[in-house]
Design a protein around this motif. Structure first.
Motif, PDB file in Angstrom:
ATOM      1  N   MET A 230     -40.302  18.885  -5.055  1.00  0.00           N
ATOM      2  CA  MET A 230     -40.515  17.276  -4.738  1.00  0.00           C
ATOM      3  C   MET A 230     -39.749  17.094  -3.633  1.00  0.00           C
ATOM      4  SD  MET A 230     -39.195  14.308  -7.428  1.00  0.00           S
ATOM      5  CE  MET A 230     -37.467  13.941  -6.564  1.00  0.00           C
ATOM      6  N   GLN A 231     -40.665  16.408  -2.689  1.00  0.00           N
ATOM      7  CA  GLN A 231     -39.934  15.823  -1.344  1.00  0.00           C
ATOM      8  C   GLN A 231     -39.822  14.359  -1.314  1.00  0.00           C
ATOM      9  OE1 GLN A 231     -43.125  17.018   1.302  1.00  0.00           O
ATOM     10  NE2 GLN A 231     -41.619  16.803   3.037  1.00  0.00           N
ATOM     11  N   LEU A 232     -38.359  14.210  -1.144  1.00  0.00           N
ATOM     12  CA  LEU A 232     -37.777  12.697  -1.136  1.00  0.00           C
ATOM     13  C   LEU A 232     -38.389  11.911  -0.138  1.00  0.00           C
ATOM     14  CD1 LEU A 232     -34.246  13.476  -2.067  1.00  0.00           C
ATOM     15  CD2 LEU A 232     -36.226  12.658  -3.518  1.00  0.00           C
ATOM     16  N   LEU A 233     -38.583  12.729   1.093  1.00  0.00           N
ATOM     17  CA  LEU A 233     -39.110  11.896   2.325  1.00  0.00           C
ATOM     18  C   LEU A 233     -40.204  12.830   2.957  1.00  0.00           C
ATOM     19  CD1 LEU A 233     -35.860  11.106   4.102  1.00  0.00           C
ATOM     20  CD2 LEU A 233     -37.100   9.455   3.223  1.00  0.00           C
ATOM     21  N   PRO A 234     -41.214  12.123   3.703  1.00  0.00           N
ATOM     22  CA  PRO A 234     -42.113  12.697   4.445  1.00  0.00           C
ATOM     23  C   PRO A 234     -41.439  13.606   5.439  1.00  0.00           C
ATOM     24  CG  PRO A 234     -42.553  10.362   4.495  1.00  0.00           C
ATOM     25  CD  PRO A 234     -41.469  10.690   3.954  1.00  0.00           C
ATOM     26  N   PRO A 235     -42.129  14.850   5.936  1.00  0.00           N
ATOM     27  CA  PRO A 235     -41.307  15.821   6.970  1.00  0.00           C
ATOM     28  C   PRO A 235     -40.924  14.950   8.132  1.00  0.00           C
ATOM     29  CG  PRO A 235     -43.529  16.516   6.028  1.00  0.00           C
ATOM     30  CD  PRO A 235     -43.475  15.160   5.591  1.00  0.00           C
ATOM     31  N   GLN A 236     -41.544  14.092   8.914  1.00  0.00           N
ATOM     32  CA  GLN A 236     -41.083  13.413   9.969  1.00  0.00           C
ATOM     33  C   GLN A 236     -39.838  12.518   9.680  1.00  0.00           C
ATOM     34  OE1 GLN A 236     -43.880  10.947  12.048  1.00  0.00           O
ATOM     35  NE2 GLN A 236     -42.733  10.986  14.043  1.00  0.00           N
ATOM     36  N   LYS A 237     -39.594  11.862   8.563  1.00  0.00           N
ATOM     37  CA  LYS A 237     -38.386  11.095   8.300  1.00  0.00           C
ATOM     38  C   LYS A 237     -37.507  11.948   7.928  1.00  0.00           C
ATOM     39  CE  LYS A 237     -40.664   6.846   7.539  1.00  0.00           C
ATOM     40  NZ  LYS A 237     -40.829   5.666   6.482  1.00  0.00           N
ATOM     41  N   SER A 238     -37.920  13.096   7.207  1.00  0.00           N
ATOM     42  CA  SER A 238     -36.655  14.096   6.883  1.00  0.00           C
ATOM     43  C   SER A 238     -36.097  14.716   8.101  1.00  0.00           C
ATOM     44  CB  SER A 238     -37.386  15.315   5.962  1.00  0.00           C
ATOM     45  OG  SER A 238     -36.379  16.115   5.536  1.00  0.00           O
ATOM     46  N   GLU A 239     -37.085  15.155   8.902  1.00  0.00           N
ATOM     47  CA  GLU A 239     -36.489  15.856  10.423  1.00  0.00           C
ATOM     48  C   GLU A 239     -35.601  14.615  11.105  1.00  0.00           C
ATOM     49  OE1 GLU A 239     -39.939  16.782  12.736  1.00  0.00           O
ATOM     50  OE2 GLU A 239     -40.050  18.585  11.509  1.00  0.00           O
ATOM     51  N   ALA A 240     -36.177  13.345  10.848  1.00  0.00           N
ATOM     52  CA  ALA A 240     -35.415  12.375  11.794  1.00  0.00           C
ATOM     53  C   ALA A 240     -33.988  12.197  11.376  1.00  0.00           C
ATOM     54  CB  ALA A 240     -36.412  11.090  11.912  1.00  0.00           C
ATOM     55  N   LEU A 241     -33.902  12.165   9.952  1.00  0.00           N
ATOM     56  CA  LEU A 241     -32.729  12.035   9.251  1.00  0.00           C
ATOM     57  C   LEU A 241     -31.765  13.125   9.540  1.00  0.00           C
ATOM     58  CD1 LEU A 241     -30.713  10.365   7.260  1.00  0.00           C
ATOM     59  CD2 LEU A 241     -31.907  11.510   5.337  1.00  0.00           C
ATOM     60  N   ALA A 242     -32.264  14.469   9.086  1.00  0.00           N
ATOM     61  CA  ALA A 242     -31.607  15.599   9.547  1.00  0.00           C
ATOM     62  C   ALA A 242     -30.923  15.326  10.752  1.00  0.00           C
ATOM     63  CB  ALA A 242     -32.408  16.673   9.385  1.00  0.00           C
ATOM     64  N   LEU A 243     -31.771  14.885  12.063  1.00  0.00           N
ATOM     65  CA  LEU A 243     -31.194  15.021  13.205  1.00  0.00           C
ATOM     66  C   LEU A 243     -29.959  13.806  13.585  1.00  0.00           C
ATOM     67  CD1 LEU A 243     -34.069  16.294  15.064  1.00  0.00           C
ATOM     68  CD2 LEU A 243     -32.188  17.360  15.096  1.00  0.00           C
ATOM     69  N   VAL A 244     -30.372  12.747  12.770  1.00  0.00           N
ATOM     70  CA  VAL A 244     -29.228  11.642  12.815  1.00  0.00           C
ATOM     71  C   VAL A 244     -27.995  12.255  12.264  1.00  0.00           C
ATOM     72  CG1 VAL A 244     -28.438   9.515  11.980  1.00  0.00           C
ATOM     73  CG2 VAL A 244     -30.903   9.784  12.752  1.00  0.00           C
ATOM     74  N   LEU A 245     -28.187  12.942  11.257  1.00  0.00           N
ATOM     75  CA  LEU A 245     -26.787  13.499  10.537  1.00  0.00           C
ATOM     76  C   LEU A 245     -26.189  14.640  11.534  1.00  0.00           C
ATOM     77  CD1 LEU A 245     -27.978  13.795   6.801  1.00  0.00           C
ATOM     78  CD2 LEU A 245     -26.573  12.213   8.037  1.00  0.00           C
ATOM     79  N   LEU A 246     -26.830  15.448  12.052  1.00  0.00           N
ATOM     80  CA  LEU A 246     -26.511  16.525  13.265  1.00  0.00           C
ATOM     81  C   LEU A 246     -25.859  15.700  14.394  1.00  0.00           C
ATOM     82  CD1 LEU A 246     -26.511  19.518  13.675  1.00  0.00           C
ATOM     83  CD2 LEU A 246     -28.617  19.398  14.569  1.00  0.00           C
TER      84      LEU A 246
END
Length: 150
Positions: free
Chosen positions: A1-17
């Motif tokens: 199960m994916q919580l976010l679409p891939p582009q939003k998931s990547e964007a969130l991961a990079l904000v956190l990083l």
């Protein structure tokens, strides 16, 4: 199960990083303002350089500005690289410790364990720079998207 679409998931991961990497250096930079004499001693010990208080404050100021740029995701090519370069300088200065990460002193204390943390932070900064084009929620990307809509 994916919580976010891939582009939003990547964007969130990079904000956190981005926030984590900038925070790591930001804490050290602010500490230069709070305890400049400690950094004068470190410069003398590691680099055989005598720094005046104004020089420590100037270095801290530059580091804080770079951290703020990274927090915002502004001038990503330069600011992300500058963040990694600043920390890379620390890694380079302490390189011998990386060859003995499990060294224990006479009191039984692991003296070089912080180098593992420092190396992880440096590698995260390099990853952030390499993935900067996917940092869609950075200030650079948001402004570029607005320009293309106009």
């Amino acid at each position: 199960m994916q919580l976010l679409p891939p582009q939003k998931s990547e964007a969130l991961a990079l904000v956190l990083l981005r926030i984590g990497c900038a925070w790591f250096i930001f804490v050290w930079a602010v500490n230069k303002l709070l305890a400049p004499q400690q950094y004068q001693k470190l410069a003398k010990y590691y680099d055989a350089v005598d720094l005046g208080l104004w020089q420590v404050y100037a270095i801290a100021g530059v580091q804080i500005v770079i951290c703020l740029l990274v927090f915002a995701g502004w001038a990503r090519i330069v600011s992300y690289a500058a963040l990694a370069a600043m920390h890379g300088f620390t890694i380079l200065r302490e390189w011998p410790k990386y060859l003995a990460p499990f060294e224990i002193n006479d009191d039984g204390f692991p003296v070089n364990r912080n180098v593992a943390v420092a190396l992880c932070a440096f590698l995260a900064m390099l990853a952030l720079w390499l993935l900067r084009h996917r940092d869609h929620w950075s200030l650079d990307a948001i402004l570029a998207a607005r320009r293309t809509k106009s």
